[in-house]
Structure formats: C-alpha cells, structure tokens
Scaffold this motif. Structure first.
Motif, PDB file in Angstrom:
ATOM      1  N   TRP A  11       0.837  -1.195   0.000  1.00 39.80           N
ATOM      2  CA  TRP A  11       0.000   0.000   0.000  1.00 39.80           C
ATOM      3  C   TRP A  11       0.880   1.257   0.000  1.00 39.80           C
ATOM      4  N   SER A  12       0.474   2.260  -0.773  1.00 44.59           N
ATOM      5  CA  SER A  12       1.249   3.488  -0.882  1.00 44.59           C
ATOM      6  C   SER A  12       0.469   4.668  -0.313  1.00 44.59           C
ATOM      7  N   ALA A  13       0.912   5.176   0.818  1.00 43.53           N
ATOM      8  CA  ALA A  13       0.301   6.386   1.371  1.00 43.53           C
ATOM      9  C   ALA A  13       0.634   7.593   0.503  1.00 43.53           C
ATOM     10  N   GLU A  14       1.777   7.538  -0.172  1.00 45.21           N
ATOM     11  CA  GLU A  14       2.197   8.652  -1.026  1.00 45.21           C
ATOM     12  C   GLU A  14       1.228   8.860  -2.187  1.00 45.21           C
ATOM     13  N   PHE A  15       0.693   7.760  -2.728  1.00 45.63           N
ATOM     14  CA  PHE A  15      -0.228   7.891  -3.861  1.00 45.63           C
ATOM     15  C   PHE A  15      -1.435   8.735  -3.469  1.00 45.63           C
ATOM     16  N   GLY A  16      -2.017   8.453  -2.303  1.00 48.56           N
ATOM     17  CA  GLY A  16      -3.176   9.212  -1.857  1.00 48.56           C
ATOM     18  C   GLY A  16      -2.872  10.691  -1.717  1.00 48.56           C
ATOM     19  N   SER A  17      -1.664  11.016  -1.251  1.00 46.90           N
ATOM     20  CA  SER A  17      -1.267  12.412  -1.112  1.00 46.90           C
ATOM     21  C   SER A  17      -1.120  13.071  -2.471  1.00 46.90           C
ATOM     22  N   ARG A  18      -0.561  12.338  -3.432  1.00 48.90           N
ATOM     23  CA  ARG A  18      -0.318  12.903  -4.759  1.00 48.90           C
ATOM     24  C   ARG A  18      -1.624  13.196  -5.516  1.00 48.90           C
ATOM     25  N   VAL A  19      -2.654  12.372  -5.300  1.00 51.25           N
ATOM     26  CA  VAL A  19      -3.878  12.522  -6.100  1.00 51.25           C
ATOM     27  C   VAL A  19      -4.999  13.212  -5.332  1.00 51.25           C
ATOM     28  N   ARG A  20      -4.708  13.752  -4.166  1.00 47.89           N
ATOM     29  CA  ARG A  20      -5.748  14.332  -3.306  1.00 47.89           C
ATOM     30  C   ARG A  20      -6.628  15.327  -4.068  1.00 47.89           C
ATOM     31  N   ASP A  21      -6.041  16.165  -4.913  1.00 52.35           N
ATOM     32  CA  ASP A  21      -6.803  17.173  -5.646  1.00 52.35           C
ATOM     33  C   ASP A  21      -7.360  16.657  -6.973  1.00 52.35           C
ATOM     34  N   ALA A  22      -7.110  15.378  -7.263  1.00 53.04           N
ATOM     35  CA  ALA A  22      -7.566  14.813  -8.531  1.00 53.04           C
ATOM     36  C   ALA A  22      -8.691  13.802  -8.357  1.00 53.04           C
ATOM     37  N   VAL A  23      -9.115  13.554  -7.107  1.00 53.20           N
ATOM     38  CA  VAL A  23     -10.174  12.585  -6.836  1.00 53.20           C
ATOM     39  C   VAL A  23     -11.236  13.226  -5.949  1.00 53.20           C
ATOM     40  N   LEU A  24     -12.349  12.552  -5.802  1.00 55.21           N
ATOM     41  CA  LEU A  24     -13.402  13.010  -4.898  1.00 55.21           C
ATOM     42  C   LEU A  24     -12.987  12.739  -3.452  1.00 55.21           C
ATOM     43  N   VAL A  25     -13.690  13.335  -2.515  1.00 51.72           N
ATOM     44  CA  VAL A  25     -13.441  13.055  -1.099  1.00 51.72           C
ATOM     45  C   VAL A  25     -13.890  11.626  -0.797  1.00 51.72           C
ATOM     46  N   GLY A  26     -13.000  10.840  -0.229  1.00 48.63           N
ATOM     47  CA  GLY A  26     -13.364   9.459   0.063  1.00 48.63           C
ATOM     48  C   GLY A  26     -12.246   8.725   0.772  1.00 48.63           C
ATOM     49  N   TYR A  27     -12.522   7.448   1.094  1.00 48.30           N
ATOM     50  CA  TYR A  27     -11.564   6.616   1.820  1.00 48.30           C
ATOM     51  C   TYR A  27     -11.638   5.191   1.284  1.00 48.30           C
ATOM     52  N   THR A  28     -10.512   4.474   1.407  1.00 46.40           N
ATOM     53  CA  THR A  28     -10.477   3.041   1.145  1.00 46.40           C
ATOM     54  C   THR A  28     -10.265   2.328   2.473  1.00 46.40           C
ATOM     55  N   VAL A  29     -11.063   1.306   2.734  1.00 51.68           N
ATOM     56  CA  VAL A  29     -11.013   0.607   4.024  1.00 51.68           C
ATOM     57  C   VAL A  29     -10.890  -0.891   3.806  1.00 51.68           C
ATOM     58  N   PHE A  30     -10.331  -1.556   4.822  1.00 50.66           N
ATOM     59  CA  PHE A  30     -10.135  -3.000   4.737  1.00 50.66           C
ATOM     60  C   PHE A  30     -10.689  -3.730   5.961  1.00 50.66           C
ATOM     61  N   THR A  31     -11.320  -3.003   6.870  1.00 51.92           N
ATOM     62  CA  THR A  31     -11.940  -3.623   8.041  1.00 51.92           C
ATOM     63  C   THR A  31     -13.313  -3.008   8.267  1.00 51.92           C
ATOM     64  N   PRO A  32     -14.238  -3.735   8.914  1.00 54.72           N
ATOM     65  CA  PRO A  32     -15.563  -3.174   9.203  1.00 54.72           C
ATOM     66  C   PRO A  32     -15.482  -1.920  10.063  1.00 54.72           C
ATOM     67  N   GLU A  33     -14.564  -1.897  11.031  1.00 52.55           N
ATOM     68  CA  GLU A  33     -14.442  -0.741  11.918  1.00 52.55           C
ATOM     69  C   GLU A  33     -14.046   0.513  11.142  1.00 52.55           C
ATOM     70  N   ASP A  34     -13.070   0.355  10.232  1.00 53.25           N
ATOM     71  CA  ASP A  34     -12.646   1.508   9.435  1.00 53.25           C
ATOM     72  C   ASP A  34     -13.750   1.938   8.470  1.00 53.25           C
ATOM     73  N   ALA A  35     -14.523   0.975   7.978  1.00 55.56           N
ATOM     74  CA  ALA A  35     -15.626   1.309   7.072  1.00 55.56           C
ATOM     75  C   ALA A  35     -16.657   2.180   7.783  1.00 55.56           C
ATOM     76  N   LYS A  36     -16.969   1.835   9.017  1.00 54.00           N
ATOM     77  CA  LYS A  36     -17.964   2.609   9.775  1.00 54.00           C
ATOM     78  C   LYS A  36     -17.429   3.998  10.112  1.00 54.00           C
ATOM     79  N   LEU A  37     -16.137   4.075  10.455  1.00 52.77           N
ATOM     80  CA  LEU A  37     -15.546   5.363  10.774  1.00 52.77           C
ATOM     81  C   LEU A  37     -15.527   6.263   9.536  1.00 52.77           C
ATOM     82  N   ALA A  38     -15.150   5.699   8.410  1.00 56.77           N
ATOM     83  CA  ALA A  38     -15.117   6.479   7.171  1.00 56.77           C
ATOM     84  C   ALA A  38     -16.510   6.966   6.803  1.00 56.77           C
ATOM     85  N   CYS A  39     -17.490   6.096   6.950  1.00 51.49           N
ATOM     86  CA  CYS A  39     -18.862   6.480   6.610  1.00 51.49           C
ATOM     87  C   CYS A  39     -19.361   7.604   7.509  1.00 51.49           C
ATOM     88  N   SER A  40     -19.069   7.508   8.806  1.00 55.69           N
ATOM     89  CA  SER A  40     -19.549   8.537   9.732  1.00 55.69           C
ATOM     90  C   SER A  40     -18.961   9.901   9.384  1.00 55.69           C
TER      91      SER A  40
END
Length: 392
Positions: free
Chosen positions: A132-161
């Motif tokens: 996983w590349s944290a740098e990629f997310g930083s580079r494309v921040r202004d080129a994508v919509l506001v959002g998150y990618t999650v891999f656990t149910p807990e992170d999914a709920k936090l992102a949704c909230s």
C-alpha cells in the motif's frame, strides 16, 4: 480537406485488412485469460478476438488465438490480457518486460488494479495490504473526490460517519465494473446493511471504497493507448443505453483522439470541464507510475466524474482506472489505424456503440465487432465509427 483525408484513410484501412495485402508476420499476438472463457460464442469473446486481429494488423503480427504455454511461437509475442496482469514475476515469466509486449497493464499487487487506490486510508495506522502506498493518496488528493479506502468493518464505519457529516456516501465494491456493486447510504443503519452484504475475505483482501455522492453526474473518459510507435491520447464522454431488460447500462463512448501524448491533447481548445478532467487524469497517471515501481502500462483509461456535491457545489475527480482491454478499445484502435495509415491526420473523432435489441442494423460505414444474439444479454450490436475532428 480534413474530412477527405479521413475518408481516404478509412478506405486504406479497409484495404490493409484484406488478406492479399498482409505482409509476412514478424511476431504473434495472443490472448491471455486468467480463467477459461465460459462462453466462446458470446459478445465479449468475439469482440475481444476481433480487436486482437486489429492489434495484430497494426503491429504486422499474426493472431494465434489464446496463449498456450506449451506452444513454441515464432518471433515476438504480444499479449492481450482480459484483465490487468497481477504480479511482476508472472509478467516476466510470460516475457512481458515493457509496454511493447502487451495491450493493457501489469501491476505489482492486486489492489493496484482496482479503484481501491483512488482514496487514502481513514487514518495512517489503519490496516492495508502489503505494498500500500500512502504517497499515492497524497499525490492525487486534488484529482479525486473526497473518500476513503477501508479494509476492516471498523474503518468502514468510521469512514462512513465522517462522510455522512457532509451528505450521503457512496459505497463501492472495488472490483465491480460498469457501475455495479454500488449503493448510496444516508445514515449508519444503511451503512450497516451495506456492510452486511460484503464478504469478510473480500473486504480484508481487496477493500471497500466510500466516497462523497454526486448528483447530475457526467462521466468523462480520458486515456492513452500505445501500440508500437503509435500513440493516441483522447478525451470522451460515456453514453448509457437501455439493455434488453430496460436497464440503463454502458452504451459506448464518444472520443476525440490526437496523435501523441497528454501534452498534445492539452493543446486543443478544450471546454473547461474537459480540461479539468484531463489534468486530473494526468496527475493520477503520473502518481501511479511514481508510487508503484515496476508498473507497465500501454493502455490507460481514467473515468472522471463531474457533478454536484451535497452542498450544491461542483465536484470533479477520477473515479477509477482501467489498465486493460476496455469498452472504448474499439474506438481507440480505430483512431490508431487512421494515424498509422495517414500520419498527416492529427486528430479524429471515434465512437464505439453498444446497441441492444433485435432488428437493429449498424451503419454501413461501421466496423462491427459483434452483431447477433448473446446467450447472456440477448440481441446486441457492437461497432465503431470514425469522423473528422473539426477542432484542430
């Protein structure tokens, strides 16, 4: 004058497709599938074979059908995978070492081939798969919509909230195609229900995307294809059409293609919305090559959504990438054929169509990839047409 050159080039393309005009091949084009095709007579298999023959003609190669590892092929091999190839070692074992060896892409990890890379993790310490590349997310921040990618149910709920604080959220299965596997949630109860339908292994291995939901959406396609020394870069707009059940599905893409790279495309007098989409796609494309070493891309396509956020303000962002044979590939190849036949043509309009229903006949000047009855979707016609571009 431009229209006359396009017409002449189209005629020359037809002549070059004649068996009597084909030179002795110097290599072989082969298909490559991760799993055997379950419907050799279906529209996907027939269309792919027709596109493979077009690619073979562009390269001066012979099309030899599906790849057979026990076969001794003469000359160079050029692969047409049905999906993005996962794994640099697998690619090397096939002899794929660069973009001149395939039509599509090679990525080092499975998640890189999906829309999972379009968004950052909900927090730096959140779980993510190896590579996983944290740098990629930083580079494309202004080129994508506001959002998150999650891999656990807990992170999914936090992102949704977090997203629900500003409006509805769109939940997306990262491996689904054509707008499938998506649902819009307006509260946490709906998120719980959506999450219940996700297999735990799918979530842990491939992830889930949550992003702001847009309305009044236009989806632009921005892309580039390279076959040998030929390069075509384009922008376009997707169309929806009713299928044989009345559902609105992908109906094709209208694109404007130029010879050369993204810099050439940006010299056109583009509408502001299109210019924004191209710039965002370029940023995404550059970040992918920088953040995922070993990636190989000869076919790049980016879907850029533009619409209204919940606050009524305009939004624009890359949704996902396609580094494989895609729905617009027929139009892409039509442009390459024109550029190869007449290098003086700098830009063309090419369109691909998918029309459902019995009794329909494609236009007489169309290149037809499928016209018949598909066992899964019913009567369908798939074809491309080429027209002059008056903007250059």
């Amino acid at each position: 004058m431009v229209a006359t050159r396009i017409g002449t080039a189209i005629q020359k393309v037809a002549e070059l497709d004649s068996p009597a005009r084909k030179p002795e091949p110097s290599g072989v084009v082969v298909g490559y599938s991760r799993t055997p095709c379950d419907d050799p007579g279906g529209h996907e298999a027939i269309s792919r074979a027709a596109i493979s023959r077009k690619l073979a003609a562009l390269k001066g190669f012979e099309f030899a059908g599906e790849y057979d590892s026990s076969e001794k092929y003469p000359g160079n091999l050029y692969f047409i995978p049905d999906e993005t190839i996962i794994g640099l070692e697998l690619a090397r074992s096939l002899g794929i070492t660069g973009e001149h060896d395939l039509f599509g892409g090679v990525v080092p990890y499975p998640f890189v081939a999906t829309k999972a890379i379009s968004h950052p993790l909900i927090q730096p310490a959140a779980y993510a798969p190896a590579g996983w590349s944290a740098e990629f997310g930083s580079r494309v921040r202004d080129a994508v919509l506001v959002g998150y990618t999650v891999f656990t149910p807990e992170d999914a709920k936090l992102a949704c909230s977090r997203l629900l604080e500003h409006g509805p959220a769109r939940v997306k299965a990262v491996r689904a195609k054509g707008g499938h596997g998506q649902t819009v949630v307006c509260n946490m109860a709906e998120m719980e229900a959506a999450l219940a339908g996700v297999e735990p292994a799918e979530l842990a291995d491939h992830g889930l995307v949550l992003e702001e939901n847009l309305t009044n959406v236009t989806t632009h396609s921005v892309g580039q294809v390279r076959v040998g020394d030929l390069v075509a870069t384009y922008y376009g707009t997707q169309r929806l059409t009713p299928d044989n059940n009345g559902m609105h599905v992908y109906g094709g893409t209208d694109l404007v293609a130029v010879q050369g790279g993204f810099d050439r495309l940006l010299t056109l007098d583009l509408p502001e919305a299109v210019h924004t989409a191209v710039v965002q796609a370029c940023r995404y494309d550059t970040a992918a090559e920088a953040c995922f070493p070993g990636i190989i891309l000869s076919r790049r396509n980016y879907d850029v959504a533009q619409g209204l956020g919940s606050d009524g303000r305009h939004r624009s962002g890359v949704l996902e990438q396609s580094w494989r044979l895609g729905g617009a590939s027929g139009a892409e190849l039509a442009a390459l054929e024109i550029f190869q036949t007449d290098p003086s043509v700098k830009a063309v309009r090419a369109a691909c169509f998918e029309v459902y229903g019995a009794g329909y006949e494609p236009p007489p000047d169309a290149t037809v990839y499928f016209h018949g009855h598909d066992a899964k979707v019913g009567p369908l016609s798939k074809y491309t047409i080429v027209r002059p571009n008056d903007d250059t």
